[in-house]
Design a protein around this motif. Structure first.
Motif, mmCIF file in Angstrom:
data_model
loop_
_atom_site.group_PDB
_atom_site.id
_atom_site.type_symbol
_atom_site.label_atom_id
_atom_site.label_comp_id
_atom_site.label_asym_id
_atom_site.label_seq_id
_atom_site.Cartn_x
_atom_site.Cartn_y
_atom_site.Cartn_z
ATOM 1 N N LYS A 187 4.463 35.306 -0.620
ATOM 2 C CA LYS A 187 4.556 34.261 0.417
ATOM 3 C C LYS A 187 5.874 34.077 0.974
ATOM 4 O O LYS A 187 6.114 33.556 2.145
ATOM 5 C CB LYS A 187 3.822 32.786 0.382
ATOM 6 N N VAL A 188 6.900 34.514 0.022
ATOM 7 C CA VAL A 188 8.487 34.239 0.420
ATOM 8 C C VAL A 188 9.136 35.284 0.360
ATOM 9 O O VAL A 188 9.304 35.986 -0.475
ATOM 10 C CB VAL A 188 9.205 33.262 -0.539
ATOM 11 N N ILE A 189 9.732 35.539 1.780
ATOM 12 C CA ILE A 189 10.682 36.694 1.838
ATOM 13 C C ILE A 189 11.897 36.335 1.479
ATOM 14 O O ILE A 189 12.506 37.195 0.385
ATOM 15 C CB ILE A 189 10.817 36.980 3.282
ATOM 16 N N LYS A 190 12.467 35.377 1.811
ATOM 17 C CA LYS A 190 14.010 34.825 1.055
ATOM 18 C C LYS A 190 13.619 33.308 0.964
ATOM 19 O O LYS A 190 13.009 32.576 2.131
ATOM 20 C CB LYS A 190 15.153 35.234 1.940
ATOM 21 N N LEU A 191 14.556 32.348 0.320
ATOM 22 C CA LEU A 191 14.680 31.244 0.259
ATOM 23 C C LEU A 191 16.050 30.539 0.163
ATOM 24 O O LEU A 191 16.799 31.229 -0.402
ATOM 25 C CB LEU A 191 13.777 30.531 -0.772
ATOM 26 N N ALA A 192 16.053 29.470 0.808
ATOM 27 C CA ALA A 192 17.291 28.660 0.522
ATOM 28 C C ALA A 192 16.921 27.132 0.096
ATOM 29 O O ALA A 192 15.902 26.637 0.877
ATOM 30 C CB ALA A 192 18.227 28.509 1.954
ATOM 31 N N ALA A 193 17.547 26.818 -1.101
ATOM 32 C CA ALA A 193 17.009 25.409 -1.628
ATOM 33 C C ALA A 193 18.433 24.698 -1.653
ATOM 34 O O ALA A 193 19.387 24.966 -2.636
ATOM 35 C CB ALA A 193 16.451 25.713 -2.906
ATOM 36 N N THR A 194 18.411 23.434 -1.249
ATOM 37 C CA THR A 194 19.499 22.716 -1.434
ATOM 38 C C THR A 194 19.157 21.543 -1.943
ATOM 39 O O THR A 194 18.275 20.605 -1.657
ATOM 40 C CB THR A 194 20.427 22.443 0.339
ATOM 41 N N GLY A 195 20.044 21.088 -3.200
ATOM 42 C CA GLY A 195 20.018 19.864 -3.436
ATOM 43 C C GLY A 195 18.537 19.589 -4.392
ATOM 44 O O GLY A 195 18.081 18.542 -4.406
ATOM 45 N N ALA A 196 18.289 20.868 -5.157
ATOM 46 C CA ALA A 196 16.930 20.784 -5.748
ATOM 47 C C ALA A 196 17.462 20.486 -7.517
ATOM 48 O O ALA A 196 18.354 20.979 -7.762
ATOM 49 C CB ALA A 196 16.342 22.140 -5.792
#
Length: 274
Positions: free
Chosen positions: A142-151
């Motif tokens: 389901k995810v092509i690329k992700l950006a996660a901030t403050g996880a």
């Protein structure tokens, strides 16, 4: 935002609300694009903006679509932006007693199915960043690329800046035996317990994330830099960005740099700099 800074979060939401009013963008309350979807036993609220490759936005604890009020216009110029109110937050109600990050990640996968979207880019902030990581782990296609901030990956002092976890413990100890009267109070406590008891992601769990992943924190974030670096180091195609002069709200306080940096990461081929 993390639960110990509820007052700060309220101020941020107020600021976001004002910005949305200034630009005539009624996020979270836009009948022209808003719609409820029957997702895994709840009615999940979603607003869609723009055209192009799909981009899913996942807000933090006690947040809503409004959390991305001044990021949506930028991304909607080239993406099909799917802004969602997570379970038990915003317009997406949930009367259940329990709540887990895994439950919400599965909600997001089911929403993409309901929208007939095979895969999407994903941006997650705070709890939304945790959801983004779990979505990539539990539903990798389901995810092509992700950006996660403050996880963060686990609920103890080692994941947070000094004093953050200790203050949360004080709040928990002061309220753990309280009997909540209203549905709002019960829901607020459920959301607090989500961050108090969870998540439980091991560093080895991150090895299963196959998509390129930009891991972000502010240089004085609520999440410690060391913890953020650990997340980055354990994702095979991970990249790290520590935003200078920033706290937890990287995408608000540094929205122009945030939008461009994340867009560049999504748009360009991934090259490891390790």
């Amino acid at each position: 935002m993390r639960s110990i800074l509820i007052s700060l979060f309220v101020l941020l939401l107020f600021a976001v609300s004002l910005m949305a009013q200034e630009t005539n963008l009624p996020y979270r309350n836009n009948p022209a694009v808003g719609k409820y979807y029957n997702i895994r036993g709840i009615k999940m609220y979603c607003e869609i903006y723009g055209e192009g490759k799909p981009l899913l936005l996942i807000h933090g604890n006690h947040g809503s679509i409004k959390s991305f009020a001044h990021n949506i216009p930028y991304f909607a110029m080239k993406y099909k932006v799917i802004a969602v109110d997570s379970r038990a937050q915003g317009n997406s109600q949930d009367v259940g007693d329990s709540l887990t990050f895994e439950m919400m990640a599965d909600d997001e996968a089911a929403l993409l199915d309901a929208l007939k979207i095979d895969s999407a880019y994903v941006i997650g902030w705070s709890d939304g960043g945790i959801n983004a990581l779990l979505l990539a782990m539990r539903h990798p296609g389901k995810v092509i690329k992700l950006a996660a901030t403050g996880a963060n990956l686990w609920p103890d002092a080692s994941a947070f800046a000094p004093g953050v976890w200790e203050n949360e413990k004080k709040y928990y100890d002061a309220h753990k035996n309280q009997v909540w009267q209203t549905e709002k109070e019960k829901n607020d406590w459920k959301l607090f317990l989500l961050d108090w008891n969870q998540p439980h992601i091991s560093l080895s769990d991150l090895h299963s994330i196959r998509c390129p992943s930009l891991i972000i924190c502010g240089d004085h974030d609520l999440i410690s830099i060391d913890h953020t670096v650990q997340i980055f180091q354990n994702i095979p195609q991970g990249a790290l960005w520590v935003v200078p002069c920033s706290g937890h709200a990287t995408l608000i306080g540094h929205k122009d740099d945030f939008d461009k940096t994340v867009d560049d990461f999504f748009s360009k081929p991934f090259h490891s700099r390790r």
